[in-house]
Design a protein around this motif. Structure first.
Motif, short mmCIF file in Angstrom:
data_model
loop_
_atom_site.label_atom_id
_atom_site.label_comp_id
_atom_site.label_asym_id
_atom_site.label_seq_id
_atom_site.Cartn_x
_atom_site.Cartn_y
_atom_site.Cartn_z
N MET A 146 0.44 2.80 4.78
CA MET A 146 -0.89 2.86 4.49
C MET A 146 -1.00 4.10 3.12
O MET A 146 -1.63 3.60 2.14
CB MET A 146 -1.80 3.50 5.58
N ILE A 150 -2.13 3.37 -0.57
CA ILE A 150 -3.36 3.86 -1.14
C ILE A 150 -2.62 4.47 -2.53
O ILE A 150 -3.11 4.34 -3.72
CB ILE A 150 -3.64 5.13 -0.39
N ILE A 154 -4.17 2.73 -5.59
CA ILE A 154 -5.28 3.39 -6.33
C ILE A 154 -4.78 4.11 -7.67
O ILE A 154 -5.54 4.14 -8.59
CB ILE A 154 -5.86 4.26 -5.43
N LEU A 240 0.51 -4.71 -4.92
CA LEU A 240 0.18 -3.19 -5.14
C LEU A 240 1.38 -2.33 -5.64
O LEU A 240 1.36 -1.27 -5.78
CB LEU A 240 -0.26 -2.82 -4.01
N VAL B 27 -7.76 10.12 -1.89
CA VAL B 27 -8.76 9.26 -2.51
C VAL B 27 -9.78 9.82 -3.16
O VAL B 27 -10.28 9.04 -4.09
CB VAL B 27 -9.50 8.90 -1.02
N VAL B 282 -7.69 -1.34 0.29
CA VAL B 282 -6.93 -0.69 -0.84
C VAL B 282 -7.16 -1.44 -2.10
O VAL B 282 -7.41 -0.96 -3.24
CB VAL B 282 -5.57 -0.48 -0.64
N ARG B 285 -10.48 -0.76 -3.33
CA ARG B 285 -11.07 0.51 -3.34
C ARG B 285 -12.21 0.89 -2.68
O ARG B 285 -13.24 1.55 -3.07
CB ARG B 285 -11.33 0.81 -4.85
N TYR B 287 -13.36 3.07 -0.18
CA TYR B 287 -12.87 4.21 0.51
C TYR B 287 -13.26 4.60 1.87
O TYR B 287 -12.23 5.12 2.58
CB TYR B 287 -13.28 5.53 -0.50
N ILE B 290 -10.51 2.78 3.74
CA ILE B 290 -9.23 3.23 3.79
C ILE B 290 -9.07 4.70 4.61
O ILE B 290 -8.28 4.62 5.29
CB ILE B 290 -9.43 3.70 2.30
#
Lengths: 297, 324
Positions: A146, A150, A154, A240, B27, B282, B285, B287, B290
């Protein structure tokens, strides 16, 4: 050796025969490791000389030829094309390069972290050991995939970010392994001899003890590369990882999902290639473990 | 034992705090925040207006203040709203968590039920062709990417043979009730469960093989054989019982890899679970979702490792956690 008494299902068979059976097994296994090693060398060669061996530019589209549909393997395109008319053989070669580069670099990075932490914890012991092992525990409890999602999703999927993220979340096994070895090795006579002639801590760690752990580190590293390669391809598969239009074996498979009914080459080729590379690393790692680490069979 | 459990639970608290802080910071670094969701496109891009929204949401506070605020809200059950669906995160997660537990639990059970006998047979017939086939196949099994196996299964069993549905959890067009709906879910479950279990079966059977071989080398096994106990009895009654103990730990430490597997399997088979929610969050986005999925996975991993340790102590009287 415990392996001897544990072959009792064969207890009626004579010792000589048992050794023959076992020798043959080891030979067969090592032959597999040898063949895998050669296969890996070939893959690495292809990856290094990717620019020279790809028949086409892996990102060049040929929309006139493909017309929005993947084209089957032909004389011109040995492994067909995808729906953008990009040569699948060239993309596979380029994907092999990405997979090997990310896999090997991530493992080197995780070795740097893992060996440093393991060596410091095992050598100095005490509060430092305690602190470093608690940090290791925290990382072991992190839902790594996970967090990788992220980080990759991101912060943007560049190759360096991928390598950093995979390495930073997978050094714990190596750290524990190296710590264990340092704990037992630091009590040995040759280390005491080194202390007596006034060798510094740094010299004792790097020159006296570390070389004795190299073989287990090599085995652990070889067996970590498959995990790193599979992680990269899983991230790319989910969209990703390696950013398009660049090819990676994972994002090629991701792109093949919608063509699964019509274009078999699009999902067979990258999947089989990843499996072959990972399998080869596993066989080589197993062979190395048998050869370098007789206790851990 | 009780003291040990309490101590472990207390140790889990700082662990979860560190993980949550780490995720929170990552994040935070990421571009975009909750303010985007509340901006009314009619009022446009007026900086004062955006600043007002940010202040209302508390986004102008420094990061540690916001972390403490987030922590307080999370602990009191307010997990915020999903940016994408605008539903409460607790609802989003609550809808999907049972589906993931169903899929993951069944896969773990299936792995255990298959891996143990495979490993036992392999160890019992050590260095035979069966053993050789099993060890080689298990290495192949751990080498094949799970998402490729999934595509392979979809192609063969869902498209070519048409035995199972390729995605989803229920048939959308039918309105099943009672037993029919249970069978419908089971029918949808079969492919993702097998895919999720395969990687575990491969690794566990290898482990079970070496655990049994270890035990077979021990003195008390020689004693049992020495007094003339039949081989099959030695294997099942004397050896296997002790060889199963390390499997408890293995099941516990395999939970993270099952969680990873669930992310991929659920996404490919469109299984409405936590893993797919996490991947979608993800990509979008989202958050608050997440954070929720990350923390849930962490709790799951920590709890399962605690459970494994407790079960280990219960199964093996040689291990006691009382000292220290």
């Amino acid at each position: 050796m415990s392996s001897r008494s544990s072959t009792l299902p064969l207890s009626l068979v004579s010792d000589q025969h048992r050794n023959e059976v076992r020798g043959w097994q080891l030979f067969r296994r090592h032959r597999l490791a040898l063949a895998s090693g050669l296969l890996l060398l070939m893959f690495i060669g292809i990856a290094v000389f990717a620019d020279q061996v790809t028949p086409y530019d892996p990102n060049a589209t040929n929309t006139d030829y493909a017309r929005g549909k993947p084209q089957a393997p032909s004389f011109e395109y040995a492994l067909g094309t995808d729906n953008y008319g990009r040569d699948y053989l060239s993309r596979t070669i380029s994907g092999v390069r990405v997979s090997l580069f990310v896999g090997i670099s991530a493992v080197i990075f995780q070795l740097l972290i893992g060996v440093t932490i393991g060596a410091l914890a095992g050598y100095f012991g005490g509060w430092l050991d305690n602190l470093l092992m608690r940090i290791t525990d925290i990382f072991l409890a992190i839902p790594a995939f996970m967090l990788l999602l992220i980080l990759a999703g991101i912060l943007g999927g560049t190759l360096l970010a991928l390598i950093f993220a995979i390495g930073a979340l997978n050094w714990m096994t190596v750290a524990r392994l190296v710590r264990g070895q340092f704990l037992s090795l630091r009590e040995r006579e040759f280390v005491m001899a080194g202390q007596c002639i006034g060798a510094s801590h740094w010299r004792l760690i790097a020159v006296y003890i570390l070389p004795n752990t190299i073989s287990s580190i090599i085995v652990a590293a070889t067996l970590s590369i498959p995990g790193a390669i599979l992680t990269e391809s899983a991230l790319s598969f989910l969209g990703l990882g390696v950013p398009p239009p660049n090819a990676s074996l994972g994002n090629m498979l991701g792109g093949a999902q919608q063509w699964i009914r019509t274009a078999w080459w699009m999902w067979i080729v990258p999947g089989a290639t990843i499996s072959l590379i990972v399998l080869a690393f596993n066989f080589v790692g197993d062979g190395l473990r048998d050869a370098l680490d007789p206790q851990l069979r | 034992m009780i003291r040990y459990i309490i101590r472990r639970l207390l140790l889990a608290v700082p662990l979860l705090l560190v993980i949550s802080a780490l995720t929170f910071v990552i994040v935070e670094i990421a571009p975009g925040d909750a303010a985007q969701m509340y901006i009314d496109p009619e009022k446009g891009t007026d900086p004062a207006y955006i600043e007002q929204i940010r202040r209302n949401l508390g986004l102008d506070q420094p990061i540690h203040v916001r972390y403490v605020a987030w922590l307080g809200q999370t602990l009191s059950g307010d997990w915020g709203f999903s940016f994408r669906s605008r539903r409460a995160v607790t609802l989003e997660v609550g809808d999907r968590l049972p589906n993931t537990l169903l899929l993951g639990g069944t896969a773990l059970l299936l792995s255990f039920v298959l891996a143990v006998p495979i490993g036992v047979i392999s160890a019992f017939k050590r260095y035979s062709w069966i053993d050789y086939t099993v060890t080689t196949l298990s290495l192949v099994g751990t080498s094949i990417p799970i998402f490729w196996v999934a595509l392979l299964f979809i192609q063969v069993f869902a498209i070519q043979m048409d035995w199972f549905p390729a995605s989803g959890m229920r048939s959308v067009r039918e309105q099943y009730t009672g037993w029919q709906s249970v069978i419908d879910v089971l029918h949808h479950m079969i492919l993702p469960t097998i895919v999720l279990a395969l990687a575990q079966i491969a690794g566990w059977s290898r482990y079970q093989r070496s655990a049994l071989l270890d035990v077979l080398g021990q003195d008390y096994i020689r004693t049992a054989r020495g007094k003339g106990v039949r081989e099959r009895r030695v294997l099942i009654l004397h050896a296997l019982r002790n060889a199963l103990i390390p499997m408890i730990t293995l099941v516990g430490i395999s939970v993270p890899s099952v969680v990873t597997g669930a992310f991929i399997t659920e996404t490919i088979f469109s299984w409405p679970g936590i893993g797919r929610l996490g991947v979608d969050a993800v990509s979008g986005r989202d958050y608050p979702v997440i954070m929720a999925v990350t923390m849930l996975s962490a709790v799951l991993i920590i709890l399962s490792s605690l459970l494994a340790d407790i079960a280990y102590a219960w199964a093996d009287p040689r291990i006691r956690y009382e000292q220290s």
